[in-house]
Design a protein around this motif. Sequence first.
Motif, PDB file in Angstrom:
ATOM      1  N   GLN A 256       2.895  -0.737  -0.478  1.00 34.92           N
ATOM      2  CA  GLN A 256       3.763  -1.157   0.609  1.00 34.92           C
ATOM      3  C   GLN A 256       4.558  -2.393   0.202  1.00 34.92           C
ATOM      4  OE1 GLN A 256       1.871   0.364   4.839  1.00 34.92           O
ATOM      5  NE2 GLN A 256       1.884  -1.794   4.361  1.00 34.92           N
ATOM      6  N   LYS A 257       5.823  -2.417   0.603  1.00 29.65           N
ATOM      7  CA  LYS A 257       6.686  -3.546   0.236  1.00 29.65           C
ATOM      8  C   LYS A 257       6.140  -4.838   0.822  1.00 29.65           C
ATOM      9  CE  LYS A 257      10.805  -3.593   2.015  1.00 29.65           C
ATOM     10  NZ  LYS A 257      12.217  -3.206   2.234  1.00 29.65           N
ATOM     11  N   PHE A 258       6.081  -5.860  -0.034  1.00 33.21           N
ATOM     12  CA  PHE A 258       5.588  -7.180   0.365  1.00 33.21           C
ATOM     13  C   PHE A 258       6.772  -8.129   0.497  1.00 33.21           C
ATOM     14  CE2 PHE A 258       4.745 -11.457  -1.297  1.00 33.21           C
ATOM     15  CZ  PHE A 258       3.806 -11.919  -0.382  1.00 33.21           C
ATOM     16  N   THR A 259       6.802  -8.921   1.588  1.00 36.26           N
ATOM     17  CA  THR A 259       7.854  -9.914   1.771  1.00 36.26           C
ATOM     18  C   THR A 259       7.236 -11.258   2.131  1.00 36.26           C
ATOM     19  OG1 THR A 259       8.129  -9.356   4.109  1.00 36.26           O
ATOM     20  CG2 THR A 259       9.556  -8.220   2.518  1.00 36.26           C
TER      21      THR A 259
ATOM     22  N   PRO B  91       8.678  -0.322  -9.842  1.00 41.77           N
ATOM     23  CA  PRO B  91       8.486  -1.437  -8.913  1.00 41.77           C
ATOM     24  C   PRO B  91       9.447  -2.586  -9.228  1.00 41.77           C
ATOM     25  CG  PRO B  91       6.733  -1.381 -10.532  1.00 41.77           C
ATOM     26  CD  PRO B  91       7.526  -0.127 -10.731  1.00 41.77           C
ATOM     27  N   THR B  92       9.760  -3.385  -8.229  1.00 43.75           N
ATOM     28  CA  THR B  92      10.652  -4.533  -8.393  1.00 43.75           C
ATOM     29  C   THR B  92      10.012  -5.769  -7.784  1.00 43.75           C
ATOM     30  OG1 THR B  92      11.794  -3.993  -6.331  1.00 43.75           O
ATOM     31  CG2 THR B  92      12.746  -3.124  -8.375  1.00 43.75           C
ATOM     32  N   PHE B  93      10.378  -6.911  -8.346  1.00 45.39           N
ATOM     33  CA  PHE B  93       9.894  -8.191  -7.822  1.00 45.39           C
ATOM     34  C   PHE B  93      11.052  -9.177  -7.927  1.00 45.39           C
ATOM     35  CE2 PHE B  93       7.851 -12.288  -7.765  1.00 45.39           C
ATOM     36  CZ  PHE B  93       6.800 -12.132  -6.866  1.00 45.39           C
TER      37      PHE B  93
ATOM     38  N   PRO C  16      -1.192  -0.770 -17.078  1.00 46.73           N
ATOM     39  CA  PRO C  16      -1.049   0.359 -16.157  1.00 46.73           C
ATOM     40  C   PRO C  16      -2.272   0.525 -15.249  1.00 46.73           C
ATOM     41  CG  PRO C  16      -1.633   1.131 -18.336  1.00 46.73           C
ATOM     42  CD  PRO C  16      -1.515  -0.353 -18.430  1.00 46.73           C
ATOM     43  N   PRO C  17      -2.138   1.264 -14.169  1.00 49.01           N
ATOM     44  CA  PRO C  17      -0.871   1.855 -13.706  1.00 49.01           C
ATOM     45  C   PRO C  17      -0.019   0.837 -12.975  1.00 49.01           C
ATOM     46  CG  PRO C  17      -2.621   2.399 -12.186  1.00 49.01           C
ATOM     47  CD  PRO C  17      -3.278   1.631 -13.310  1.00 49.01           C
TER      48      PRO C  17
ATOM     49  N   ALA D 163       6.608  -2.083  -5.164  1.00 45.33           N
ATOM     50  CA  ALA D 163       5.498  -2.449  -4.310  1.00 45.33           C
ATOM     51  C   ALA D 163       4.296  -2.671  -5.236  1.00 45.33           C
ATOM     52  CB  ALA D 163       5.191  -1.353  -3.309  1.00 45.33           C
ATOM     53  N   PRO D 164       3.265  -3.420  -4.778  1.00 48.86           N
ATOM     54  CA  PRO D 164       2.088  -3.667  -5.617  1.00 48.86           C
ATOM     55  C   PRO D 164       1.348  -2.387  -5.979  1.00 48.86           C
ATOM     56  CG  PRO D 164       2.170  -5.178  -3.748  1.00 48.86           C
ATOM     57  CD  PRO D 164       3.219  -4.138  -3.512  1.00 48.86           C
ATOM     58  N   GLY D 165       0.683  -2.429  -7.143  1.00 47.27           N
ATOM     59  CA  GLY D 165      -0.155  -1.320  -7.587  1.00 47.27           C
ATOM     60  C   GLY D 165      -1.627  -1.671  -7.475  1.00 47.27           C
TER      61      GLY D 165
END
Length: 698
Positions: A171-174, A225-227, A213-214, A240-242
């Motif tokens: 899930q996207k974290f903000t 994923p992006t940060f 990984p993963p 999103a986190p793995g």
Amino acid sequence: MKKRLFFLSFLLLSLLLTVNTFATHLRAGQITAVRDPSNLSTPTYIFTLTLYRDTQGVDQPEATIGIVPILANGQRGNNPVFLRADANTPRRTVGVNIEEITYTFNYTFPGSGSYVIYFQEQNRNAEIVNMNNSVNTPFYVETMLNLVPTIGNNSTPQLLNPPIDNAKVGQKFTHNPTAFDPDGDSLAYRMVIPRQSTTLSVNGYQSPETVGPPLGIPEAGSGSPTFVINPLTGDIIWDAPGVYGIGTKGYANYGIAFVVEEWRKTAVGYIKIGEIVRDMQITVREQPNKRPELIIPKDTCIVAGTVLKAIIRATDPDQNQSIRISSESAIFSTSTALFPNQPAATLDPPNHPPKVRDQYQYQGNPAQSNFEWKTVCEQVRAQPYDVVFKAEDNAPVPNQLTDTKTWRVTIVNQPPTNVQAHADGQSIKISWDAYTCSSRGVLYIWRKEGCETGVIPAYTIGAPANYTLIGRASLTTTSFLDELVKPGTSYQYLVSSSIDNRLHSLSTDPSCTSLLLKPGTPTTQITSPASNDTIAPSSSLTIQANATDTDGSIAKVEFFTFRTKIGEALTAPFSITWADVKEGTYPIFTRVTDNEGNINLSDEIIVTVKDIVNATEPHIKRKLITYPNPFLDEIFIQYNYPIESISLINQLGVEQRISYEVVGNQSYLVRTNALPTGIYLLKIQDKNGQQLVQKIIH
């Protein structure tokens, strides 16, 4: 003897292991600074070190910070000053077994200059998965202050949202630090690698989205994923986190760091006056709970004195979850130390400081809160207010999840009112009611040919459409005289107010008038060069004009470009020699005055000066004009592509971005009254990434 040595060795090893075991406590922190309001005659500051620690680790009853100057060569000095302080009480709980501790230090700097204030301590908490051996890695943060007497008092931004947060796999974290600068300075954000000392980054650091990984999968279900961090608002988004590093303990800790830069606008552009490094921690869990979602208004611009109302909403896909909507933004604080320009905004339910977070009220699902802010003139500033909202569900501890979003609210000056224009001899006088809103800013007078009706917007970025800037006035002024008018031509006028030469609040009542074209009014016209002529650069440009008067004689003919007089002729043939004309495109016109004081203007011609033989195609297409050159307090710029930035480079090679006004189509104005005398390079960068450089002399 051997037994004694063995026992001493074992005891020493046990002590070391004990220290390493119980010193695993520091998770996050930063250093902020406030100018001491009780001692403004000296550069005295109050520093606050804020740390976040595991309560199950060793306590931190005291702390020491170091202060060191930055030398002229950019290196740091070798003799730091150390200050020690005990922890303040009470402490605040911000998570499961996590508390916030603050320490306060007072220091008077020996003088102006740049300084670094830093803190280093053993150790970080264990099991941070995106760095090596975190339990034995020192924790380090620093803050830089640039003390410049000419820019006035300065305090660093305050970071109001704790740097401890939870994320869920997939899930996207903000997150947002909720930075607020009480001085209204511009803030910028960027990610950095966490550090263990002044010169060393932590070992083996990986950006969170690359750990595996993963690797994690974005919330949309596919892709990499992006940060990222938003450089304007400070929103940190991880999508999103793995599952990496969670294991049997059920969670994984990630350490990150970012910088909050502080920039102040001066007469010669923006100057960096400080920065804060914040070290932060994110805990990722794999769990069934789903995060709530905030719904906030679009970014807003309002006129001071407006009552701003909005409904902040939140929903949660888990129907059995209650939600609380909160904000730690400074605009809700009734403390003048944190938010000087009262009155504060309100949120109902009042889930904002100074209440303890555990007392924030949960609502239903969906949830909503009522926002209201009765704005006043003292709240006008160049930078928007970043109002950060958080929606948090009431899942069992420690599985609560949040959504964070930032609403940017810009408050502009009230517009001038009752704008009137009427003939005043051979000129047009523009007047308006006394301005009462703000003690900061400048009034701008705009003109266009022809009278039009229609709705005028409340504010504009840059020049109003189809208008040209013809003058400026102080806030205490109530009139302006336009002396460059052509009898028989209608002119429409607007007056605006701005505090940063960029965002203008516009008068909503434009006034249109003209001078009477009387019989016997003299006439004038430029005869050489012809309009749209292209001329090779030379040391001078000869401009010729004719002038006639049917019932008198000609007193003088004046020559102008960009409303700036470049010469005059008293007798026929009427001509001037304009010296040192640079490459560019120039609008030129004349004003004739007869022996009875009657005036008239010529039509405008356009002359392009360029090296036809040696110019390359890109150079021909990208026309840069600077005038006058040499210059005193102002320099006009014409450039036929949209500008991204303007910089000045001094003779030492130091480059500094400068602010500018849009004063017409492809026309800009730079005000440089605080610029030291000398030779500079003016660098223009357009929105296509192209750069042009021209030498200018102040």
